[in-house]
Design a protein around this motif. Structure first.
Motif, PDB file in Angstrom:
ATOM      1  N   TYR A  76       0.831  -1.203   0.000  1.00  0.00           N
ATOM      2  CA  TYR A  76       0.000   0.000   0.000  1.00  0.00           C
ATOM      3  C   TYR A  76       0.868   1.257   0.000  1.00  0.00           C
ATOM      4  N   ALA A  77       1.963   1.215   0.767  1.00  0.00           N
ATOM      5  CA  ALA A  77       2.810   2.403   0.951  1.00  0.00           C
ATOM      6  C   ALA A  77       3.862   2.585  -0.133  1.00  0.00           C
ATOM      7  N   ASP A  78       4.023   1.634  -1.044  1.00  0.00           N
ATOM      8  CA  ASP A  78       5.052   1.757  -2.075  1.00  0.00           C
ATOM      9  C   ASP A  78       4.860   3.060  -2.845  1.00  0.00           C
ATOM     10  N   VAL A  79       5.932   3.818  -2.967  1.00  0.00           N
ATOM     11  CA  VAL A  79       5.866   5.154  -3.570  1.00  0.00           C
ATOM     12  C   VAL A  79       5.419   5.110  -5.030  1.00  0.00           C
ATOM     13  N   GLU A  80       5.833   4.099  -5.756  1.00  0.00           N
ATOM     14  CA  GLU A  80       5.522   4.041  -7.180  1.00  0.00           C
ATOM     15  C   GLU A  80       4.284   3.216  -7.504  1.00  0.00           C
ATOM     16  N   THR A  81       4.057   2.117  -6.768  1.00  0.00           N
ATOM     17  CA  THR A  81       2.982   1.203  -7.151  1.00  0.00           C
ATOM     18  C   THR A  81       1.906   1.032  -6.087  1.00  0.00           C
ATOM     19  N   GLY A  82       2.020   1.728  -4.973  1.00  0.00           N
ATOM     20  CA  GLY A  82       1.068   1.563  -3.879  1.00  0.00           C
ATOM     21  C   GLY A  82      -0.217   2.335  -4.087  1.00  0.00           C
ATOM     22  N   SER A  83      -1.208   1.979  -3.293  1.00  0.00           N
ATOM     23  CA  SER A  83      -2.496   2.672  -3.355  1.00  0.00           C
ATOM     24  C   SER A  83      -2.493   3.953  -2.515  1.00  0.00           C
ATOM     25  N   ASP A  84      -1.686   4.005  -1.466  1.00  0.00           N
ATOM     26  CA  ASP A  84      -1.678   5.171  -0.565  1.00  0.00           C
ATOM     27  C   ASP A  84      -1.365   6.474  -1.293  1.00  0.00           C
ATOM     28  N   ARG A  85      -0.464   6.398  -2.272  1.00  0.00           N
ATOM     29  CA  ARG A  85      -0.113   7.627  -2.987  1.00  0.00           C
ATOM     30  C   ARG A  85      -1.322   8.218  -3.705  1.00  0.00           C
ATOM     31  N   PHE A  86      -2.191   7.333  -4.241  1.00  0.00           N
ATOM     32  CA  PHE A  86      -3.391   7.821  -4.928  1.00  0.00           C
ATOM     33  C   PHE A  86      -4.412   8.363  -3.924  1.00  0.00           C
ATOM     34  N   PHE A  87      -4.565   7.673  -2.787  1.00  0.00           N
ATOM     35  CA  PHE A  87      -5.484   8.177  -1.757  1.00  0.00           C
ATOM     36  C   PHE A  87      -5.040   9.552  -1.270  1.00  0.00           C
ATOM     37  N   SER A  88      -3.732   9.713  -1.045  1.00  0.00           N
ATOM     38  CA  SER A  88      -3.211  11.014  -0.590  1.00  0.00           C
ATOM     39  C   SER A  88      -3.447  12.092  -1.637  1.00  0.00           C
ATOM     40  N   ASN A  97     -10.125  21.704  -3.722  1.00  0.00           N
ATOM     41  CA  ASN A  97     -11.170  21.894  -4.733  1.00  0.00           C
ATOM     42  C   ASN A  97     -10.646  21.762  -6.155  1.00  0.00           C
ATOM     43  N   GLU A  98      -9.718  20.821  -6.364  1.00  0.00           N
ATOM     44  CA  GLU A  98      -9.200  20.570  -7.713  1.00  0.00           C
ATOM     45  C   GLU A  98     -10.093  19.541  -8.404  1.00  0.00           C
ATOM     46  N   PRO A  99     -10.341  19.734  -9.693  1.00  0.00           N
ATOM     47  CA  PRO A  99     -11.173  18.761 -10.413  1.00  0.00           C
ATOM     48  C   PRO A  99     -10.416  17.442 -10.625  1.00  0.00           C
ATOM     49  N   GLY A 100     -11.178  16.363 -10.749  1.00  0.00           N
ATOM     50  CA  GLY A 100     -10.592  15.066 -11.093  1.00  0.00           C
ATOM     51  C   GLY A 100     -10.199  14.198  -9.908  1.00  0.00           C
ATOM     52  N   TRP A 101     -10.469  14.678  -8.683  1.00  0.00           N
ATOM     53  CA  TRP A 101     -10.060  13.885  -7.526  1.00  0.00           C
ATOM     54  C   TRP A 101     -10.794  12.553  -7.453  1.00  0.00           C
ATOM     55  N   GLU A 102     -12.022  12.503  -7.965  1.00  0.00           N
ATOM     56  CA  GLU A 102     -12.804  11.262  -7.937  1.00  0.00           C
ATOM     57  C   GLU A 102     -12.121  10.163  -8.752  1.00  0.00           C
ATOM     58  N   ALA A 103     -11.572  10.538  -9.909  1.00  0.00           N
ATOM     59  CA  ALA A 103     -10.882   9.554 -10.761  1.00  0.00           C
ATOM     60  C   ALA A 103      -9.616   9.033 -10.079  1.00  0.00           C
ATOM     61  N   VAL A 104      -8.905   9.907  -9.402  1.00  0.00           N
ATOM     62  CA  VAL A 104      -7.694   9.506  -8.683  1.00  0.00           C
ATOM     63  C   VAL A 104      -8.066   8.583  -7.527  1.00  0.00           C
ATOM     64  N   ARG A 105      -9.140   8.925  -6.815  1.00  0.00           N
ATOM     65  CA  ARG A 105      -9.597   8.070  -5.715  1.00  0.00           C
ATOM     66  C   ARG A 105      -9.997   6.691  -6.250  1.00  0.00           C
ATOM     67  N   GLU A 106     -10.625   6.648  -7.399  1.00  0.00           N
ATOM     68  CA  GLU A 106     -11.014   5.360  -7.991  1.00  0.00           C
ATOM     69  C   GLU A 106      -9.778   4.518  -8.322  1.00  0.00           C
ATOM     70  N   LYS A 107      -8.719   5.165  -8.835  1.00  0.00           N
ATOM     71  CA  LYS A 107      -7.453   4.445  -9.084  1.00  0.00           C
ATOM     72  C   LYS A 107      -6.903   3.868  -7.781  1.00  0.00           C
ATOM     73  N   ALA A 108      -7.028   4.632  -6.689  1.00  0.00           N
ATOM     74  CA  ALA A 108      -6.550   4.170  -5.384  1.00  0.00           C
ATOM     75  C   ALA A 108      -7.325   2.935  -4.934  1.00  0.00           C
ATOM     76  N   ILE A 109      -8.622   2.964  -5.107  1.00  0.00           N
ATOM     77  CA  ILE A 109      -9.461   1.835  -4.699  1.00  0.00           C
ATOM     78  C   ILE A 109      -9.131   0.590  -5.513  1.00  0.00           C
ATOM     79  N   VAL A 110      -8.978   0.770  -6.825  1.00  0.00           N
ATOM     80  CA  VAL A 110      -8.626  -0.362  -7.692  1.00  0.00           C
ATOM     81  C   VAL A 110      -7.288  -0.959  -7.271  1.00  0.00           C
ATOM     82  N   ARG A 111      -6.295  -0.108  -7.054  1.00  0.00           N
ATOM     83  CA  ARG A 111      -4.964  -0.604  -6.665  1.00  0.00           C
ATOM     84  C   ARG A 111      -5.005  -1.265  -5.288  1.00  0.00           C
ATOM     85  N   PHE A 112      -5.764  -0.702  -4.357  1.00  0.00           N
ATOM     86  CA  PHE A 112      -5.926  -1.275  -3.024  1.00  0.00           C
ATOM     87  C   PHE A 112      -6.463  -2.710  -3.126  1.00  0.00           C
ATOM     88  N   ARG A 113      -7.479  -2.894  -3.950  1.00  0.00           N
ATOM     89  CA  ARG A 113      -8.075  -4.236  -4.120  1.00  0.00           C
ATOM     90  C   ARG A 113      -7.109  -5.194  -4.819  1.00  0.00           C
TER      91      ARG A 113
END
Length: 129
Positions: A76-88, A97-113
């Protein structure tokens, strides 16, 4: 002379040296080459099978819950391939209030799983997420 004895299931019981140990009648004589293997190779189970001494593979064991937990946390914590970087990144984008955060969060969820599938819990472990 060197000998080996075996349990009723065929697995190695003892390695014996004549003159040092009492040699039972059921002991099997082994040559020097096999003796060296018997005393140095611990990557299998030595057994007497159909009159031949063979090394059988060790049974496969599932990793413990603690091992899987460490593997998952590191992944999860791997800097290059972990999910935490996407969640952060998604959390920062949302907070600013930057656009596109939902897509980044979705990438985090996919990588987490994916990481959870890569490092599954042992069969006898209680369900965790």
């Amino acid at each position: 002379m060197k000998y080996a004895t075996f349990n009723t299931d065929g697995t190695l019981t003892a390695r014996l040296i004549e003159g040092i140990h009492a040699i039972p009648k059921n002991a099997v004589k082994v040559d020097e080459k096999l003796w060296q293997r018997l005393i140095s190779e611990d990557d299998g189970i030595w057994a007497l099978v159909d009159g031949a001494i063979i090394k059988q593979p060790l049974p496969e064991t599932a990793p413990s819950i603690e091992v899987v937990e460490r593997q998952r946390l590191a992944a999860y914590a791997d800097v290059e391939t972990g999910s935490d970087r996407f969640f952060s990144e998604a959390a920062r984008m949302q907070a600013m209030n930057e656009p596109g955060w939902e897509a980044v969060r979705e990438k985090a969820i996919v990588r987490f799983r994916e990481i959870q599938e890569q490092f599954p819990w042992p069969d006898d472990a209680p369900a965790k997420s």
